[in-house]
Design a protein around this motif. Structure first.
Motif, PDB file in Angstrom:
ATOM      1  N   PHE A   1       0.836  -1.196   0.000  1.00  0.00           N
ATOM      2  CA  PHE A   1       0.000   0.000   0.000  1.00  0.00           C
ATOM      3  C   PHE A   1       0.880   1.259   0.000  1.00  0.00           C
ATOM      4  O   PHE A   1       0.677   2.178  -0.796  1.00  0.00           O
ATOM      5  N   PHE A   2       1.911   1.241   0.864  1.00  0.00           N
ATOM      6  CA  PHE A   2       2.788   2.409   0.921  1.00  0.00           C
ATOM      7  C   PHE A   2       3.721   2.465  -0.287  1.00  0.00           C
ATOM      8  O   PHE A   2       4.105   3.551  -0.722  1.00  0.00           O
TER       9      PHE A   2
ATOM     10  N   GLU B   1       2.880   1.700  -3.312  1.00  0.00           N
ATOM     11  CA  GLU B   1       2.094   2.327  -4.381  1.00  0.00           C
ATOM     12  C   GLU B   1       2.032   3.842  -4.175  1.00  0.00           C
ATOM     13  O   GLU B   1       2.171   4.613  -5.125  1.00  0.00           O
ATOM     14  N   LYS B   2       1.843   4.236  -2.888  1.00  0.00           N
ATOM     15  CA  LYS B   2       1.820   5.677  -2.580  1.00  0.00           C
ATOM     16  C   LYS B   2       3.141   6.330  -2.962  1.00  0.00           C
ATOM     17  O   LYS B   2       3.167   7.412  -3.545  1.00  0.00           O
TER      18      LYS B   2
ATOM     19  N   LYS C   1       3.437   6.821  -6.673  1.00  0.00           N
ATOM     20  CA  LYS C   1       2.611   7.937  -7.156  1.00  0.00           C
ATOM     21  C   LYS C   1       3.256   9.273  -6.824  1.00  0.00           C
ATOM     22  O   LYS C   1       3.075  10.248  -7.547  1.00  0.00           O
ATOM     23  N   ALA C   2       3.999   9.312  -5.680  1.00  0.00           N
ATOM     24  CA  ALA C   2       4.639  10.558  -5.265  1.00  0.00           C
ATOM     25  C   ALA C   2       6.043  10.687  -5.822  1.00  0.00           C
ATOM     26  O   ALA C   2       6.819  11.535  -5.369  1.00  0.00           O
TER      27      ALA C   2
ATOM     28  N   TYR D   1       9.859   3.418  -3.097  1.00  0.00           N
ATOM     29  CA  TYR D   1       8.984   2.463  -3.792  1.00  0.00           C
ATOM     30  C   TYR D   1       9.672   1.114  -3.924  1.00  0.00           C
ATOM     31  O   TYR D   1       9.118   0.063  -3.612  1.00  0.00           O
TER      32      TYR D   1
ATOM     33  N   SER E   1       2.317   2.428 -14.315  1.00  0.00           N
ATOM     34  CA  SER E   1       1.477   2.916 -13.222  1.00  0.00           C
ATOM     35  C   SER E   1       0.224   2.061 -13.107  1.00  0.00           C
ATOM     36  O   SER E   1      -0.171   1.643 -12.018  1.00  0.00           O
TER      37      SER E   1
ATOM     38  N   GLU F   1      -0.987  -0.457  -9.996  1.00  0.00           N
ATOM     39  CA  GLU F   1      -2.325  -0.407  -9.390  1.00  0.00           C
ATOM     40  C   GLU F   1      -2.969  -1.790  -9.407  1.00  0.00           C
ATOM     41  O   GLU F   1      -3.577  -2.242  -8.445  1.00  0.00           O
TER      42      GLU F   1
ATOM     43  N   SER G   1      -1.371  -4.255  -7.029  1.00  0.00           N
ATOM     44  CA  SER G   1      -1.741  -3.983  -5.650  1.00  0.00           C
ATOM     45  C   SER G   1      -3.164  -4.475  -5.366  1.00  0.00           C
ATOM     46  O   SER G   1      -3.421  -5.061  -4.306  1.00  0.00           O
TER      47      SER G   1
END
Lengths: 616, 197
Positions: free
Chosen positions: B70-71, B73-74, B77-78, B84, B169, B173, B176
């Protein structure tokens, strides 16, 4: 940011990719073998399905020879089957192998893959206005898993112990114990592996069909503007996606029972007074053979709708187009398919009335089973309403569509008898059931396949059309012959002649129907040879058939006829046409037909000839 | 054309949609198996036994790996690519550990005298958890693939192009979604086994 990203991505899919395909010549392998073009995959499914159909039907002719002339010897059988027909007489074991293979091949390889696989692949992108399936790669895998399943099944025909011979339903304990019959040895293992591959193929296909229909429709193509073919393929895929995984669970447990000593389906089996043990010498106990029947028929019943729904969809589409009339009750047609889909999951135990089902549970399943008559009757009524006073073009595809309706009525009516458990119990193991499911499912779906092939042949084979005269000969022999084969079986069943018997001549009671069996077999042989008329027409037309001169030879409304005569990968050379109306606007306001892509304010030429030249 | 593009962005990406459908088929398969379990259990002649405690450890491990992903993926994205990669590696280790723990749990179960062959109550636990482990293994292979792809390329231009690739990307997603699904599926199976011993 995420939306911009996926937006760009789709643009690549729709335009960049497509143009790329047009600029480069594809290699032979990527064009004809590992093709990702849905039209080529449809062709692959169709040709493979047709080959399997001839093998499957040939098997039925072989066992019909045995049923009609049990005392004769047929040297040709020995030539074809070797030791399984020593002296030209079929071995009893191999009779069962032929019946099992006939059922498996026809239900799964021909009517599931050959029918739904072919036309879902061909028509979904063409009729909804998409460049290809959502995932062309998974679509390609779907075909190759089907091919692999077929190859494994083919190998099983040639092994020394013979192919699976315990029925296409693979009930344990017969099919769980390798020592139960010669076909239950390695043949059954291959059967299960083949089915596992087939399930993977169906699931990959089904996922793609649903995703494509829900996500890739062209602008203006709302769900209620979809042709009924697409609605049928959609619900077929939903049925497959929900029911095939359950069959896979059942098959996996059966594999464990066969090879790893578990006893999910086996309990307290005694052979010659000795209890049966597994390889470790432990008693096999605690299992339930009925459990397999539940798991099998939870797929098995939806499976018959997987087979019949695509045929229904194509028949609806072809009847409306060739009667030059709007389909009678479009939304009722959609709702009745939905109702059939829902009910399909609530009726599986009607296959188990004689398996020792609790009578109270049985009565619930009777109720749901009889309820299916309602949506089925709506559909039949609407098909008749559609052709009623229509300006019918009696081309072979129309004839097969009308034949489908006839067969569906005849076979559906006997379904009402069999759906009642009280009547099913005496009729279940007789020829009445054989007659019922062959007419309503086997033949009707087979006719659906012919409807599709005759109607969409130009889209399958570069704009070439099939020969109509040969089509008429094929239709009439097949139609009359089908009734001649299966109608008398109702009488056999009502007098109690049991199915799955190798030979009746030793039974005084059933001996008297020998002549009827001869009659049925002769009809079966004639119908079998009539299929060669179709085969010759199919091969000849695919190679040398007359090319259609206009884009839209049937003056049809749906989008597949706006593509070029020989569409490339990507289907439309320019932009995908948007859609402004439903697919069945025939005979409206004095115009013969109004294609879906025609806007309301367009000036529509009244003269048909003018239309043709404009479209060409 | 731009209007078409805008309209389509509002829909779920077809590949992601297909993944959700695929998850539906896996759910149907395990629904078939667990309802077979219930039907068979109701028929009697059913041996009851305690679940091996290692199952609870493996649950913890797959739960933690889900949180790590989960983190991850965050972080992706950032644009925090190092973070990552590290979190993705952690997820991968978690997945492999889960499969090893499941194997150890089967050994533990066998040491209680509950074998694959024998009363179906035990056979069901082996087959169902085994099929689940096969689905986890598929996820582990994908995690490994994404981990290898996350190793920086020597050419900075190539590296930048691969980092902003929308396809990747989308892939992350989808990965995940799948990984959280197999975690939740295991939680369901564990609760099921605990409730219907």
């Amino acid at each position: 940011m995420a939306t911009i990203e996926s937006g760009t991505e789709i643009k690549i899919d729709v335009h960049g990719h497509h143009e790329h395909e047009h600029h480069h010549e594809e290699s032979f392998i990527s064009k004809y073998i590992f093709s990702q073009d849905h039209k080529m995959i449809a062709r692959q499914f169709l040709i493979t399905g047709v080959i399997w159909a001839f093998i499957g039907v040939l098997f039925s002719v072989m066992f019909r020879l045995q049923l009609a002339w049990p005392d004769e010897s047929f040297p040709i059988l020995e030539t074809l089957l070797g030791k399984w027909a020593a002296g030209g007489k079929l071995a009893p074991n191999f009779y069962y192998a032929l019946v099992t293979m006939h059922g498996t091949i026809m239900v799964f390889f021909v009517l599931t893959a050959g029918l739904s696989g072919t036309f879902s692949n061909l028509l979904i992108p063409l009729q909804i206005g998409a460049r290809d399936m959502a995932s062309p790669f998974l679509n390609m895998l779907s075909y190759w898993f089907f091919f692999l399943a077929g190859m494994i099944m083919l190998v099983s025909l040639f092994i020394s112990t013979g192919p699976a011979d315990g029925g296409w339903t693979a009930y344990p304990p017969l099919n769980a114990l390798p020592q139960a019959s010669s076909g239950s040895a390695f043949g059954m293992t291959l059967w299960l592996l083949s089915m596992a591959m087939f399930i993977v193929s169906s699931l990959l296909g089904g996922l793609n069909y649903i995703t494509t229909i829900l996500n890739m429709r062209t602008e203006g193509m709302t769900m209620m503007r979809l042709p009924l073919t697409i609605w049928a393929f959609f619900f077929t895929a939903v049925l497959g996606v929900l029911s095939f995984p359950v069959l896979l669970s059942g098959a996996i447990l059966l594999l464990f029972d066969r090879h790893l000593g578990t006893s999910f389906y086996l309990s307290d089996i005694y052979i010659g007074g000795q209890p049966l043990t597994n390889a470790a010498g432990e008693l096999l106990q605690g299992g339930s053979p009925i459990l397999f029947q539940h798991l099998f028929w939870f797929l098995g019943h939806p499976e018959v709708y997987i087979v019949i729904l695509p045929a229904m969809g194509m028949v609806s589409h072809v009847l409306a187009t060739n009667s030059r009339k709007p389909i009678f009750g479009y939304s009722a047609m959609v709702m009745s398919i939905l109702a059939i889909t829902v009910l399909a999951f609530l009726v599986w135990a009607h296959h188990m009335f004689v398996s020792g089902l609790n009578p109270f549970i049985g009565s619930i399943f009777v109720l749901f089973t009889l309820l299916i008559a309602v949506p089925s009757a709506i559909k039949v009524f609407n098909w008749i309403g559609t052709i009623w006073r229509g300006n019918i073009n009696f081309t072979p595809d129309t004839l097969f569509a009308i034949g489908f309706v006839s067969l569906f009525i005849s076979g559906g009516l006997t379904g009402i008898y069999l759906g009642n458990s009280a009547l099913d119990i005496p009729l279940h193991d007789t020829y009445f059931v054989v007659a019922h499911f062959h007419i309503v499912m086997g033949l009707a779906a087979g006719f659906g396949l012919f409807v599709g092939v005759y109607h969409w042949f130009p889209k399958l084979f570069n704009g070439r059309q099939m020969n109509n005269t040969m089509g008429y000969i094929h239709f009439w022999i097949t139609f009359v012959g089908s009734y001649l084969i299966f109608w008398p079986m109702h009488y056999l069943g009502m007098t109690g002649v049991p199915r799955r018997y190798f030979q009746f001549s030793n039974f005084e009671t059933f001996n008297v129907y020998g002549d009827l069996n001869v009659f049925i077999s002769i009809a079966a042989i004639v119908v079998f040879f009539a299929q060669f008329v179709f085969l010759i027409n199919f091969i000849y037309s695919a190679l040398y058939g007359t090319k259609m001169k206009t884009l839209n030879p049937y003056l049809s409304n749906s989008l597949e006829w706006t593509t070029p005569i020989e569409p490339g990968h990507g289907n439309w050379p320019g932009a995908i046409p948007p859609v402004y109306r439903g697919p069945y606007e025939y005979g409206k306001n004095g115009t013969d037909f109004v294609p879906q892509h025609l806007p309301d304010n367009a000036i529509w030429p009244k003269d048909e000839k003018e239309t043709k030249t404009e479209l060409a | 054309m731009s209007t078409v593009t805008l309209k389509r962005t509002q829909r779920i990406h077809p590949k992601k949609f297909a993944l959700w459908l695929g998850i539906g088929t896996v759910i149907m398969m395990f629904a078939g198996l667990t309802s077979a379990f219930i039907v068979r259990r109701a028929a009697g002649n059913w041996v009851e036994f305690e679940l091996p405690p290692l199952f609870y450890f493996s649950t913890l491990v797959i739960g933690l790996s889900s949180i790590a992903l989960f983190f991850a993926e965050k972080a992706y994205k950032a644009n925090r690519h190092l973070q990552y990669r590290n979190l993705l590696g952690l997820t991968l280790v978690g997945g492999i550990t889960f499969i090893i723990l499941q194997y150890a749990a089967w050994m533990q179960l066998a040491s209680y005298g509950i074998l694959l062959r024998g009363n179906p109550s035990g056979s069901f636990v082996y087959v169902i958890s085994g099929l689940h482990a096969a689905h986890v293994l598929g996820g582990v292979v994908l995690l490994g693939f994404f981990f290898v792809r996350a190793i920086p390329k020597p050419d900075p231009v190539q590296e930048l192009l691969s980092e902003i690739n929308p396809e990747r990307s989308l892939g992350i997603e989808m990965l995940s979604v799948y990984w959280h699904f197999v975690g939740i599926l295991w939680l369901y199976l564990l609760l099921f086994f605990t409730y219907y011993k």
